[in-house]
Scaffold this motif. Sequence first.
Motif, PDB file in Angstrom:
ATOM      1  N   ALA A 120       0.834  -1.204   0.000  1.00  0.00           N
ATOM      2  CA  ALA A 120       0.000   0.000   0.000  1.00  0.00           C
ATOM      3  C   ALA A 120       0.875   1.264   0.000  1.00  0.00           C
ATOM      4  CB  ALA A 120      -0.904  -0.015   1.230  1.00  0.00           C
ATOM      5  N   PRO A 121       0.435   2.305  -0.714  1.00  0.00           N
ATOM      6  CA  PRO A 121      -0.714   2.375  -1.626  1.00  0.00           C
ATOM      7  C   PRO A 121      -0.463   1.540  -2.891  1.00  0.00           C
ATOM      8  CG  PRO A 121       0.004   4.590  -0.941  1.00  0.00           C
ATOM      9  CD  PRO A 121       1.092   3.638  -0.575  1.00  0.00           C
ATOM     10  N   THR A 122      -1.235   0.472  -3.042  1.00  0.00           N
ATOM     11  CA  THR A 122      -0.993  -0.516  -4.089  1.00  0.00           C
ATOM     12  C   THR A 122      -1.043   0.088  -5.482  1.00  0.00           C
ATOM     13  OG1 THR A 122      -1.899  -2.227  -2.650  1.00  0.00           O
ATOM     14  CG2 THR A 122      -1.773  -2.740  -4.984  1.00  0.00           C
ATOM     15  N   ARG A 123      -1.846   1.120  -5.685  1.00  0.00           N
ATOM     16  CA  ARG A 123      -1.981   1.693  -7.027  1.00  0.00           C
ATOM     17  C   ARG A 123      -0.668   2.243  -7.570  1.00  0.00           C
ATOM     18  NH1 ARG A 123      -4.161   5.095  -3.317  1.00  0.00           N
ATOM     19  NH2 ARG A 123      -3.675   7.326  -3.362  1.00  0.00           N
ATOM     20  N   PHE A 124       0.337   2.407  -6.708  1.00  0.00           N
ATOM     21  CA  PHE A 124       1.626   2.929  -7.157  1.00  0.00           C
ATOM     22  C   PHE A 124       2.605   1.811  -7.522  1.00  0.00           C
ATOM     23  CE2 PHE A 124       0.541   6.644  -4.200  1.00  0.00           C
ATOM     24  CZ  PHE A 124      -0.090   7.351  -5.235  1.00  0.00           C
ATOM     25  N   TYR A 125       2.108   0.592  -7.660  1.00  0.00           N
ATOM     26  CA  TYR A 125       2.994  -0.532  -7.969  1.00  0.00           C
ATOM     27  C   TYR A 125       3.692  -0.365  -9.312  1.00  0.00           C
ATOM     28  CZ  TYR A 125      -0.214  -2.592 -11.415  1.00  0.00           C
ATOM     29  OH  TYR A 125      -0.988  -2.822 -12.521  1.00  0.00           O
ATOM     30  N   LYS A 126       3.098   0.394 -10.231  1.00  0.00           N
ATOM     31  CA  LYS A 126       3.693   0.529 -11.564  1.00  0.00           C
ATOM     32  C   LYS A 126       5.104   1.079 -11.505  1.00  0.00           C
ATOM     33  CE  LYS A 126      -0.995   1.270 -12.151  1.00  0.00           C
ATOM     34  NZ  LYS A 126      -1.949   1.654 -11.097  1.00  0.00           N
ATOM     35  N   THR A 127       5.385   1.898 -10.467  1.00  0.00           N
ATOM     36  CA  THR A 127       6.716   2.479 -10.333  1.00  0.00           C
ATOM     37  C   THR A 127       7.755   1.380 -10.131  1.00  0.00           C
ATOM     38  OG1 THR A 127       5.772   4.498  -9.407  1.00  0.00           O
ATOM     39  CG2 THR A 127       8.103   4.106  -8.992  1.00  0.00           C
ATOM     40  N   GLY A 128       7.423   0.391  -9.316  1.00  0.00           N
ATOM     41  CA  GLY A 128       8.346  -0.717  -9.100  1.00  0.00           C
ATOM     42  C   GLY A 128       8.546  -1.557 -10.343  1.00  0.00           C
ATOM     43  N   VAL A 129       7.491  -1.743 -11.111  1.00  0.00           N
ATOM     44  CA  VAL A 129       7.590  -2.521 -12.348  1.00  0.00           C
ATOM     45  C   VAL A 129       8.534  -1.826 -13.329  1.00  0.00           C
ATOM     46  CG1 VAL A 129       6.276  -3.264 -14.378  1.00  0.00           C
ATOM     47  CG2 VAL A 129       5.341  -3.619 -12.082  1.00  0.00           C
ATOM     48  N   VAL A 130       8.376  -0.519 -13.496  1.00  0.00           N
ATOM     49  CA  VAL A 130       9.236   0.223 -14.420  1.00  0.00           C
ATOM     50  C   VAL A 130      10.665   0.279 -13.887  1.00  0.00           C
ATOM     51  CG1 VAL A 130       9.641   2.472 -15.493  1.00  0.00           C
ATOM     52  CG2 VAL A 130       7.319   1.536 -15.377  1.00  0.00           C
ATOM     53  N   PHE A 131      10.822   0.408 -12.581  1.00  0.00           N
ATOM     54  CA  PHE A 131      12.150   0.415 -11.980  1.00  0.00           C
ATOM     55  C   PHE A 131      12.890  -0.884 -12.304  1.00  0.00           C
ATOM     56  CE2 PHE A 131      14.888  -0.026  -8.073  1.00  0.00           C
ATOM     57  CZ  PHE A 131      15.740   1.033  -8.361  1.00  0.00           C
ATOM     58  N   MET A 132      12.193  -2.014 -12.212  1.00  0.00           N
ATOM     59  CA  MET A 132      12.802  -3.302 -12.551  1.00  0.00           C
ATOM     60  C   MET A 132      13.208  -3.345 -14.020  1.00  0.00           C
ATOM     61  SD  MET A 132      13.290  -5.619 -10.180  1.00  0.00           S
ATOM     62  CE  MET A 132      13.275  -7.147 -11.135  1.00  0.00           C
ATOM     63  N   ALA A 133      12.378  -2.808 -14.889  1.00  0.00           N
ATOM     64  CA  ALA A 133      12.713  -2.795 -16.314  1.00  0.00           C
ATOM     65  C   ALA A 133      13.974  -1.973 -16.565  1.00  0.00           C
ATOM     66  CB  ALA A 133      11.538  -2.238 -17.121  1.00  0.00           C
ATOM     67  N   TRP A 134      14.112  -0.870 -15.834  1.00  0.00           N
ATOM     68  CA  TRP A 134      15.318  -0.035 -15.963  1.00  0.00           C
ATOM     69  C   TRP A 134      16.547  -0.762 -15.424  1.00  0.00           C
ATOM     70  CZ3 TRP A 134      17.655   3.352 -11.920  1.00  0.00           C
ATOM     71  CH2 TRP A 134      18.670   4.171 -12.439  1.00  0.00           C
ATOM     72  N   LEU A 135      16.441  -1.352 -14.255  1.00  0.00           N
ATOM     73  CA  LEU A 135      17.573  -2.085 -13.684  1.00  0.00           C
ATOM     74  C   LEU A 135      18.048  -3.189 -14.618  1.00  0.00           C
ATOM     75  CD1 LEU A 135      16.587  -2.561  -9.915  1.00  0.00           C
ATOM     76  CD2 LEU A 135      18.233  -0.918 -10.854  1.00  0.00           C
ATOM     77  N   ASN A 136      17.117  -3.824 -15.318  1.00  0.00           N
ATOM     78  CA  ASN A 136      17.460  -4.957 -16.170  1.00  0.00           C
ATOM     79  C   ASN A 136      17.736  -4.573 -17.616  1.00  0.00           C
ATOM     80  OD1 ASN A 136      17.580  -7.164 -14.404  1.00  0.00           O
ATOM     81  ND2 ASN A 136      15.347  -7.263 -14.267  1.00  0.00           N
ATOM     82  N   GLY A 137      17.845  -3.283 -17.891  1.00  0.00           N
ATOM     83  CA  GLY A 137      18.294  -2.845 -19.203  1.00  0.00           C
ATOM     84  C   GLY A 137      17.251  -2.845 -20.291  1.00  0.00           C
ATOM     85  N   HIS A 138      15.968  -2.946 -19.927  1.00  0.00           N
ATOM     86  CA  HIS A 138      14.928  -2.938 -20.944  1.00  0.00           C
ATOM     87  C   HIS A 138      14.534  -1.528 -21.359  1.00  0.00           C
ATOM     88  CE1 HIS A 138      14.428  -7.232 -20.893  1.00  0.00           C
ATOM     89  NE2 HIS A 138      14.316  -7.228 -19.587  1.00  0.00           N
ATOM     90  N   GLN A 139      15.008  -0.536 -20.645  1.00  0.00           N
ATOM     91  CA  GLN A 139      14.840   0.854 -21.050  1.00  0.00           C
ATOM     92  C   GLN A 139      16.015   1.641 -20.497  1.00  0.00           C
ATOM     93  OE1 GLN A 139      10.862   0.864 -19.010  1.00  0.00           O
ATOM     94  NE2 GLN A 139      11.565   2.869 -18.292  1.00  0.00           N
ATOM     95  N   SER A 140      16.295   2.765 -21.129  1.00  0.00           N
ATOM     96  CA  SER A 140      17.528   3.492 -20.826  1.00  0.00           C
ATOM     97  C   SER A 140      17.375   4.512 -19.718  1.00  0.00           C
ATOM     98  CB  SER A 140      18.023   4.205 -22.105  1.00  0.00           C
ATOM     99  OG  SER A 140      17.034   5.143 -22.554  1.00  0.00           O
ATOM    100  N   HIS A 141      16.196   4.635 -19.146  1.00  0.00           N
ATOM    101  CA  HIS A 141      15.930   5.690 -18.170  1.00  0.00           C
ATOM    102  C   HIS A 141      14.876   5.215 -17.179  1.00  0.00           C
ATOM    103  CE1 HIS A 141      12.030   6.335 -20.107  1.00  0.00           C
ATOM    104  NE2 HIS A 141      12.680   6.104 -21.233  1.00  0.00           N
ATOM    105  N   PHE A 142      14.804   5.923 -16.060  1.00  0.00           N
ATOM    106  CA  PHE A 142      13.775   5.642 -15.063  1.00  0.00           C
ATOM    107  C   PHE A 142      12.854   6.851 -14.962  1.00  0.00           C
ATOM    108  CE2 PHE A 142      12.687   5.427 -10.320  1.00  0.00           C
ATOM    109  CZ  PHE A 142      11.573   4.648 -10.545  1.00  0.00           C
TER     110      PHE A 142
END
Length: 395
Positions: free
Chosen positions: A325-347
């Motif tokens: 909680a607040p669960t609706r902000f989970y998207k930030t963690g998903v995008v953060f993981m994509a950045w850490l793993n090199g799937h996008q060049s920025h956060f």
Amino acid sequence: MSLILNLPQADGGLIPYALQGKPPVAAPGGRHAFNRIAYSAAHVVSDPRAAIDPWLQTAVDWDATITYRQHLWSLGLGVAEAMDTAQRGMGLDWPTSLELIRRTQEAARHVPGALVACGCGTDHLAADEARSLPDVLDAYQMQMEAIEALGGRLIIMASRALTRLAKGPQDYQQVYDRILTQAREPVILHWLGDMFDPALSGYWGSRDLDQAMDTALAVIDAHADKVDGIKISLLDKDKEIAMRRRLPAGVRMYTGDDFNYAELIAGDGQGQAPEHQHSDALLGIFDAIAPAASAALAELTKGNTDRFHAILSPTVPLSRHIFQAPTRFYKTGVVFMAWLNGHQSHFTMVGGQQSTRSLVHLAELFRLADQADLLQSPDLAAHRMRTLLALHGID
């Protein structure tokens, strides 16, 4: 490069953390099929170079966004497109959602066996501008027609406007009766709990989940031939299992439980129909843990249940953290993981949503991802985490 970082703690202090740096679980190569249907709700990659007002306007990096969908397909996962994981209603508007659906449908045509289902809602109609149930129906029908014209399969998303206008269960039944009657092919229904979207509190006409479930099941029973399945995101495994056992034959339960997905997908062997003895998957967390999800599903398909759990169980603490909680902000963690793993060049995110989680939250996410062997390149992940720490004044 040193893989020891000073990570901030909740008390304001710093503590050294040494990465495990273990190689991640390898996903199965080549084309493969699972004994569960598995959709990953997919995020969008923003365009940080666009000259826009990020809180008011949307700019998407289309190439990076579609490339990520191709990555999911390569792992055997389906794509649940333009859903809440793609920030639908939290930065992604309907015109951009429709363009996203168009581009994904086009890309899928070049990938044999690619599975896509598309979010259909009423979000172009502001909840406070809807005056009657016909307004809600018109909104649903407009999006249905637009998505079906692109060859898209429908996921009927919950409607904020319907929540505000409905006087009781009968109004939900009336709206869904019309939607399902008109759908060209079986759809997936989406029951999103208010922890994901507070504006959906009392969906199906009651805040009592058992009563709400009765209404949803009545809708499904009346149109079982038009319902492929229902995804419920209530973060309550017992409610999901209870509903799963009551579904008509042929209608699937797609788990949206990002807290208990491993055991729900594995199933309990109980239920009169084979498809009711386990849950299939339509999960936001699969975006963040896609290789592990693919590897685990491959083991489950081979009957290696212990190995399935050995791969997925370490990902659960990470998921519970991302979806806290607040669960609706989970998207930030998903995008953060994509950045850490090199799937996008920025956060950065559409709507400036990268600001919804604290540095302490992201530091713990980084640690949990390492503990679950989810960092595809520890060197890259450490470099990017160190960059974020420096941006916040931590050397």
